[in-house]
Design a protein around this motif. Sequence first.
Motif, PDB file in Angstrom:
ATOM      1  N   THR A 174       0.843  -1.188   0.000  1.00  0.00           N
ATOM      2  CA  THR A 174       0.000   0.000   0.000  1.00  0.00           C
ATOM      3  C   THR A 174       0.881   1.242   0.000  1.00  0.00           C
ATOM      4  O   THR A 174       2.092   1.166   0.262  1.00  0.00           O
ATOM      5  CB  THR A 174      -0.913   0.015   1.245  1.00  0.00           C
ATOM      6  OG1 THR A 174      -0.088   0.140   2.411  1.00  0.00           O
ATOM      7  CG2 THR A 174      -1.764  -1.236   1.330  1.00  0.00           C
ATOM      8  N   ASP A 202       0.791   3.656   2.162  1.00  0.00           N
ATOM      9  CA  ASP A 202       1.275   3.896   3.526  1.00  0.00           C
ATOM     10  C   ASP A 202       2.484   3.026   3.850  1.00  0.00           C
ATOM     11  O   ASP A 202       3.444   3.498   4.470  1.00  0.00           O
ATOM     12  CB  ASP A 202       0.164   3.629   4.547  1.00  0.00           C
ATOM     13  CG  ASP A 202      -0.925   4.692   4.515  1.00  0.00           C
ATOM     14  OD1 ASP A 202      -0.611   5.826   4.096  1.00  0.00           O
ATOM     15  OD2 ASP A 202      -2.062   4.386   4.906  1.00  0.00           O
ATOM     16  N   GLU A 203       2.447   1.764   3.445  1.00  0.00           N
ATOM     17  CA  GLU A 203       3.596   0.881   3.688  1.00  0.00           C
ATOM     18  C   GLU A 203       4.825   1.371   2.944  1.00  0.00           C
ATOM     19  O   GLU A 203       5.943   1.355   3.474  1.00  0.00           O
ATOM     20  CB  GLU A 203       3.258  -0.546   3.269  1.00  0.00           C
ATOM     21  CG  GLU A 203       2.240  -1.227   4.141  1.00  0.00           C
ATOM     22  CD  GLU A 203       1.755  -2.547   3.555  1.00  0.00           C
ATOM     23  OE1 GLU A 203       2.030  -2.813   2.359  1.00  0.00           O
ATOM     24  OE2 GLU A 203       1.095  -3.300   4.287  1.00  0.00           O
ATOM     25  N   PHE A 241       5.441   4.456   2.068  1.00  0.00           N
ATOM     26  CA  PHE A 241       5.907   5.695   2.693  1.00  0.00           C
ATOM     27  C   PHE A 241       6.653   5.400   3.993  1.00  0.00           C
ATOM     28  O   PHE A 241       7.697   5.980   4.264  1.00  0.00           O
ATOM     29  CB  PHE A 241       4.736   6.640   2.954  1.00  0.00           C
ATOM     30  CG  PHE A 241       5.137   7.942   3.576  1.00  0.00           C
ATOM     31  CD1 PHE A 241       5.977   8.814   2.912  1.00  0.00           C
ATOM     32  CD2 PHE A 241       4.679   8.286   4.835  1.00  0.00           C
ATOM     33  CE1 PHE A 241       6.355  10.013   3.481  1.00  0.00           C
ATOM     34  CE2 PHE A 241       5.052   9.486   5.417  1.00  0.00           C
ATOM     35  CZ  PHE A 241       5.889  10.349   4.741  1.00  0.00           C
ATOM     36  N   ARG A 242       6.128   4.473   4.809  1.00  0.00           N
ATOM     37  CA  ARG A 242       6.818   4.105   6.052  1.00  0.00           C
ATOM     38  C   ARG A 242       8.203   3.528   5.757  1.00  0.00           C
ATOM     39  O   ARG A 242       9.176   3.837   6.443  1.00  0.00           O
ATOM     40  CB  ARG A 242       5.980   3.102   6.851  1.00  0.00           C
ATOM     41  CG  ARG A 242       4.994   3.772   7.763  1.00  0.00           C
ATOM     42  CD  ARG A 242       4.346   2.792   8.725  1.00  0.00           C
ATOM     43  NE  ARG A 242       2.919   2.940   8.556  1.00  0.00           N
ATOM     44  CZ  ARG A 242       2.106   2.020   8.068  1.00  0.00           C
ATOM     45  NH1 ARG A 242       2.561   0.847   7.730  1.00  0.00           N
ATOM     46  NH2 ARG A 242       0.825   2.251   7.923  1.00  0.00           N
ATOM     47  N   TYR A 269       6.860  12.236   0.736  1.00  0.00           N
ATOM     48  CA  TYR A 269       5.540  11.643   0.484  1.00  0.00           C
ATOM     49  C   TYR A 269       5.108  11.894  -0.960  1.00  0.00           C
ATOM     50  O   TYR A 269       4.573  10.995  -1.616  1.00  0.00           O
ATOM     51  CB  TYR A 269       4.502  12.214   1.456  1.00  0.00           C
ATOM     52  CG  TYR A 269       3.186  11.492   1.392  1.00  0.00           C
ATOM     53  CD1 TYR A 269       3.023  10.280   2.052  1.00  0.00           C
ATOM     54  CD2 TYR A 269       2.113  11.990   0.668  1.00  0.00           C
ATOM     55  CE1 TYR A 269       1.834   9.591   2.001  1.00  0.00           C
ATOM     56  CE2 TYR A 269       0.915  11.312   0.606  1.00  0.00           C
ATOM     57  CZ  TYR A 269       0.777  10.111   1.279  1.00  0.00           C
ATOM     58  OH  TYR A 269      -0.401   9.430   1.208  1.00  0.00           O
ATOM     59  N   TYR A 276       4.535   5.516  -6.641  1.00  0.00           N
ATOM     60  CA  TYR A 276       3.506   4.501  -6.394  1.00  0.00           C
ATOM     61  C   TYR A 276       2.452   4.519  -7.503  1.00  0.00           C
ATOM     62  O   TYR A 276       2.073   3.467  -8.029  1.00  0.00           O
ATOM     63  CB  TYR A 276       2.861   4.759  -5.031  1.00  0.00           C
ATOM     64  CG  TYR A 276       1.886   3.706  -4.606  1.00  0.00           C
ATOM     65  CD1 TYR A 276       2.323   2.510  -4.066  1.00  0.00           C
ATOM     66  CD2 TYR A 276       0.507   3.905  -4.743  1.00  0.00           C
ATOM     67  CE1 TYR A 276       1.428   1.529  -3.677  1.00  0.00           C
ATOM     68  CE2 TYR A 276      -0.389   2.934  -4.352  1.00  0.00           C
ATOM     69  CZ  TYR A 276       0.078   1.749  -3.813  1.00  0.00           C
ATOM     70  OH  TYR A 276      -0.813   0.781  -3.431  1.00  0.00           O
TER      71      TYR A 276
END
Length: 167
Positions: free
Chosen positions: A15, A17-18, A20-21, A123, A130
């Motif tokens: 995802t 979020d994953e 980005f982390r 981001y 992404y």
Amino acid sequence: QEIFGPVLVLVSAATLDEAFRSALEKNEIVLQSREKVTQAEEQLNIAESAPYPAITFEYDYLNQDLPSSAFARQFTPANQTTSNFRLKQPLFRGFREWAVLRQRKDLLRAGRQDRVQTMLGLYENVATAYLNVLALEQDLKNLNEQAEIYNLRVKELSSRARRGESA
């Protein structure tokens, strides 16, 4: 016989979020900005302590053999303790501590904002990459479907040619 084989097999997707982390953990610029904020916080802590008095406490204990003469024993006991407590506070330093304190607070705020800007830029880069990956995966899926359709069409034309329906 397949003329157009499968182009590529898709890998399991992460995802946004994953992704980005993961980028946050590995990006050197973000780690450096985090370290700058930590340094600014420590400098602010040091600056906050400057206007307050400096307190020192010293304690000494001395254990010595007694001198042989009776006269010297009167003035030099076997065990001696001394303690000293100091509180040092200059009355006026021209408000420079307060100016330094204000400067450190401003530097901390600037460091935090710089970190936020760095994270926003990261981001944006991760989101762009992404979305590019998603678009390329969709293109790949379309190419695989197209290859399947072409293979079916080739088989159909080959069977028609064998039956003599087309040349």
